[in-house]
Design a protein around this motif. Sequence first.
Motif, short mmCIF file in Angstrom:
data_model
loop_
_atom_site.label_atom_id
_atom_site.label_comp_id
_atom_site.label_asym_id
_atom_site.label_seq_id
_atom_site.Cartn_x
_atom_site.Cartn_y
_atom_site.Cartn_z
N SER A 8 47.39 57.96 23.01
CA SER A 8 46.44 58.29 24.04
C SER A 8 46.57 58.07 25.02
O SER A 8 47.30 57.15 25.51
CB SER A 8 45.02 57.58 23.09
OG SER A 8 45.28 56.30 23.34
N PRO A 9 45.33 57.72 26.89
CA PRO A 9 45.56 57.55 27.81
C PRO A 9 45.46 56.22 27.25
O PRO A 9 45.94 55.58 28.59
CB PRO A 9 44.21 58.50 27.91
CG PRO A 9 44.40 59.56 27.04
CD PRO A 9 44.65 59.02 25.71
N GLU A 10 44.41 55.54 26.76
CA GLU A 10 44.54 54.09 26.53
C GLU A 10 45.81 53.48 26.39
O GLU A 10 45.57 52.18 27.30
CB GLU A 10 42.89 53.46 25.91
CG GLU A 10 41.77 54.96 26.54
CD GLU A 10 41.75 55.81 25.73
OE1 GLU A 10 42.67 56.52 24.94
OE2 GLU A 10 40.91 56.51 26.15
N ASP A 11 46.35 54.11 25.04
CA ASP A 11 47.23 53.47 24.46
C ASP A 11 48.70 53.15 25.60
O ASP A 11 49.15 52.92 26.31
CB ASP A 11 47.97 54.07 23.27
CG ASP A 11 46.89 53.61 22.52
OD1 ASP A 11 46.37 52.28 22.64
OD2 ASP A 11 46.91 54.51 21.18
N ALA A 12 48.85 55.07 26.75
CA ALA A 12 49.80 55.02 27.26
C ALA A 12 49.39 53.87 28.56
O ALA A 12 50.58 53.99 28.75
CB ALA A 12 49.65 56.09 27.59
N ALA A 13 47.94 53.79 28.56
CA ALA A 13 48.30 52.91 30.21
C ALA A 13 48.54 51.51 30.55
O ALA A 13 49.16 50.91 30.91
CB ALA A 13 47.12 53.05 30.56
N ARG A 14 48.26 50.79 28.89
CA ARG A 14 48.32 49.61 28.29
C ARG A 14 50.08 49.17 28.94
O ARG A 14 50.06 48.76 29.15
CB ARG A 14 47.88 48.85 27.32
CG ARG A 14 46.82 48.88 27.13
CD ARG A 14 45.74 47.73 25.86
NE ARG A 14 46.22 49.21 24.52
CZ ARG A 14 46.15 48.68 23.26
NH1 ARG A 14 46.30 47.74 23.22
NH2 ARG A 14 46.64 50.00 22.48
#
Length: 198
Positions: free
Chosen positions: A31-37
Motif C-alpha cells: 500500500s502507499p503508506e506501507d511502501a512510504a515507510r
Amino acid sequence: GRYILFNPRAEHMLGKSSAEVLDMDDTALLSPEDAARIMETDRQVLKHGRTVLKEYELTLPAGQRIVQVTEGPLLDEVGKIIGLYGIARDITERVREEQALRDSETRLQLALQAANQGLWDLDILSGDVIVSPEYASMLGYDPEGFHETNTTRIERLHPDDRMRVARTYRDYIAGKSPEYRVEFRQRTAAGGWKWILS
C-alpha cells in the motif's frame, strides 16, 4: 529503489511474482503508506551505510502481518554503496504468542493479588525458588529484596512442622503421592507465625 532480485519465499510472502516486481519499487508491492515507510528506511540505509532491523505491520495477501525486516547496504569491491539488501521474516505468530503469554501472566498476577495467594516455583536440582511478589508480601517481606531458596524456605518452617513437610515433599517427588498438598506454619519477617496451605 528498483528490485533486481526477488526470491520465491518473497513471492509467497508478498503475493507477487518476480516478473511483477523486478525493476519496480516498493509501491508495486505494498500500500502507499506501507511502501512510504519502507522506502524511508531504504533512504536512511543508503545515507548512513548501516544495517537496520525494524518491525512493520503490513497489509499482505495473508492479511495484517508483522514483518521483521533487516536492511543493509550492498557494497562494491572498493566499499562504495551500490544498492541495498532486504531480508523479511513474518513474525506475526511469534508476536501474537508473546502477547498471549504476557496477557496470561497479567491475568495470573491479578488473580494472585485478588486472592492474596503467593506462587512459588522450585528448581529441584539447584534449590532455587522463584516466587511471586505476593508470596514475599504475605510473609511480611519486601518483594524487591526477597530471595528464596529451598534452604531458606525450610529454615522458616515451624520446628514442629518440618518433619511432616519434608515427608510430604519426599513422597511427592518419589511419586508416592499424586499431589503436593500440606499445611504448615512459616515464620514471618516480624517473627510471628502464619499458617500456609501449599
